[in-house]
Design a protein around this motif. Structure first.
Motif, mmCIF file in Angstrom:
data_model
loop_
_atom_site.group_PDB
_atom_site.id
_atom_site.type_symbol
_atom_site.label_atom_id
_atom_site.label_comp_id
_atom_site.label_asym_id
_atom_site.label_seq_id
_atom_site.Cartn_x
_atom_site.Cartn_y
_atom_site.Cartn_z
ATOM 1 N N VAL A 81 33.376 -0.433 45.502
ATOM 2 C CA VAL A 81 34.470 0.716 45.845
ATOM 3 C C VAL A 81 34.235 1.555 44.540
ATOM 4 N N HIS A 82 34.143 2.994 44.919
ATOM 5 C CA HIS A 82 34.121 4.011 43.861
ATOM 6 C C HIS A 82 35.490 4.529 43.511
ATOM 7 N N TYR A 83 35.991 4.855 42.399
ATOM 8 C CA TYR A 83 36.827 5.583 41.635
ATOM 9 C C TYR A 83 36.469 6.557 40.801
ATOM 10 N N GLY A 84 37.117 7.727 40.649
ATOM 11 C CA GLY A 84 36.684 8.684 39.720
ATOM 12 C C GLY A 84 37.803 9.738 39.495
ATOM 13 N N ILE A 85 37.918 10.384 38.313
ATOM 14 C CA ILE A 85 38.757 11.463 37.984
ATOM 15 C C ILE A 85 38.016 12.863 37.715
ATOM 16 N N LYS A 86 38.417 13.737 38.336
ATOM 17 C CA LYS A 86 37.759 14.940 38.462
ATOM 18 C C LYS A 86 38.165 15.863 37.039
ATOM 19 N N ASP A 87 37.109 16.601 36.693
ATOM 20 C CA ASP A 87 37.370 17.285 35.402
ATOM 21 C C ASP A 87 38.516 18.396 35.707
ATOM 22 N N LYS A 88 38.268 19.036 36.907
ATOM 23 C CA LYS A 88 39.119 20.132 37.366
ATOM 24 C C LYS A 88 40.536 19.710 37.332
ATOM 25 N N ASP A 89 40.734 18.507 37.780
ATOM 26 C CA ASP A 89 42.229 17.917 37.971
ATOM 27 C C ASP A 89 42.845 17.862 36.603
ATOM 28 N N ILE A 90 42.008 17.461 35.402
ATOM 29 C CA ILE A 90 42.586 17.243 34.190
ATOM 30 C C ILE A 90 43.123 18.633 33.867
ATOM 31 N N GLU A 91 42.167 19.647 33.884
ATOM 32 C CA GLU A 91 42.298 20.961 33.277
ATOM 33 C C GLU A 91 43.369 21.583 34.117
ATOM 34 N N GLU A 92 43.892 21.469 35.447
ATOM 35 C CA GLU A 92 44.925 21.959 36.163
ATOM 36 C C GLU A 92 46.149 21.191 35.598
ATOM 37 N N MET A 93 46.109 19.821 35.274
ATOM 38 C CA MET A 93 47.283 19.218 34.843
ATOM 39 C C MET A 93 47.909 19.839 33.340
ATOM 40 N N PHE A 94 46.908 20.348 32.674
ATOM 41 C CA PHE A 94 47.049 20.664 31.321
ATOM 42 C C PHE A 94 47.872 22.296 31.256
ATOM 43 N N ARG A 95 47.673 22.941 32.378
ATOM 44 C CA ARG A 95 48.337 24.214 32.559
ATOM 45 C C ARG A 95 49.806 24.177 32.303
ATOM 46 N N ASP A 96 50.490 23.295 32.812
ATOM 47 C CA ASP A 96 51.870 22.925 32.941
ATOM 48 C C ASP A 96 52.599 22.157 31.917
ATOM 49 N N ASN A 97 51.480 21.391 30.906
ATOM 50 C CA ASN A 97 52.265 20.303 30.131
ATOM 51 C C ASN A 97 50.840 20.099 28.901
ATOM 52 N N ASP A 98 51.367 19.860 27.744
ATOM 53 C CA ASP A 98 50.407 19.376 26.642
ATOM 54 C C ASP A 98 49.951 17.803 26.709
ATOM 55 N N PHE A 99 50.638 17.113 27.834
ATOM 56 C CA PHE A 99 50.338 15.790 27.799
ATOM 57 C C PHE A 99 50.237 15.414 29.368
ATOM 58 N N ILE A 100 49.196 14.574 29.471
ATOM 59 C CA ILE A 100 49.131 13.970 30.706
ATOM 60 C C ILE A 100 48.963 12.479 30.925
ATOM 61 N N TYR A 101 49.006 11.852 32.089
ATOM 62 C CA TYR A 101 48.729 10.360 32.022
ATOM 63 C C TYR A 101 47.760 9.993 33.124
ATOM 64 N N LEU A 102 46.872 8.804 33.042
ATOM 65 C CA LEU A 102 46.380 8.294 34.076
ATOM 66 C C LEU A 102 46.384 6.931 34.118
ATOM 67 N N ILE A 103 45.994 6.272 35.108
ATOM 68 C CA ILE A 103 46.059 4.679 35.132
ATOM 69 C C ILE A 103 44.534 4.562 35.554
ATOM 70 N N LEU A 104 44.047 3.695 34.679
ATOM 71 C CA LEU A 104 42.492 3.327 34.933
ATOM 72 C C LEU A 104 42.477 1.975 34.332
#
Length: 195
Positions: A81-104
């Motif tokens: 099974v494949h899993y991945g995080i997209k670069d554009k999603d990280i960039e978008e989340m940082f537009r509204d916040n200086d901190f983000i989280y992921l579950i990996l």
């Protein structure tokens, strides 16, 4: 690849399947108002999961196309099974916040740490194997799913020493409180530096 700004930071929740890492991460994220970046996966959606809330569920072809287009900052294959995080999603989340989280998982957490270095803080959430079995049986989880949870348990536990913080999730409220206190220190550090 998105370049993190000086004050931006990524919190990565990791640990063995069945440890409650997702529940802890989401409760802490909600408490602190931190945005979550969702993984894309080719696996089938489980009954309690919602597309766009737990994962972005996509086809194998869609995943391969995104991979070929270099859209993923982190991509792993686990048991076919494949899993991945997209670069554009990280960039978008940082537009509204200086901190983000992921579950990996450990492999994904390691990749992100290699890519962003000190900008990534890894939080390891774990419980003893017997407690996971007990909790999962109370939830009516099948033996097949339990076997899947434990397929990588020892390997996942071996990753704990690489993480900055580790929390044994014996009591959910206590764990959420402890993790929230740790993350608040990272978040307020930037406020103190600006004074």
């Amino acid at each position: 690849m998105y370049q993190l700004k000086e004050k931006e930071m990524i919190f990565v929740f990791t640990g063995p399947d069945g440890s409650g890492r997702k529940t802890v991460a989401d409760m802490v994220g909600s408490t602190l108002g931190i945005n979550k970046v969702l993984s894309y996966t080719t696996r089938a959606k489980r009954p309690a999961e919602t597309d766009g809330q737990d994962y972005h569920f996509i086809s194998e072809d869609e995943f391969k196309r995104a991979l070929a287009n270099d859209e993923f900052i982190e991509a792993v294959e686990i048991d076919g099974v494949h899993y991945g995080i997209k670069d554009k999603d990280i960039e978008e989340m940082f537009r509204d916040n200086d901190f983000i989280y992921l579950i990996l998982n450990a492999e994904g957490a390691r990749m992100l740490k290699q890519r962003y270095g000190e900008k990534v803080t890894r939080l390891f959430i774990y419980v003893d194997r017997d407690i996971i079995i007990e909790r999962q049986k109370e939830l009516g989880v099948s033996d097949e799913v339990l076997d899947q949870h434990f397929k990588h348990y020892d390997e996942d536990m071996a990753y704990m020493p690489e993480c900055k913080h580790a929390f044994e999730n014996m009591d959910l409220a206590h764990t959420v409180f402890a993790v929230t206190n740790v993350l608040e220190q990272y978040m307020s550090r930037d406020l103190l530096e600006k004074d």
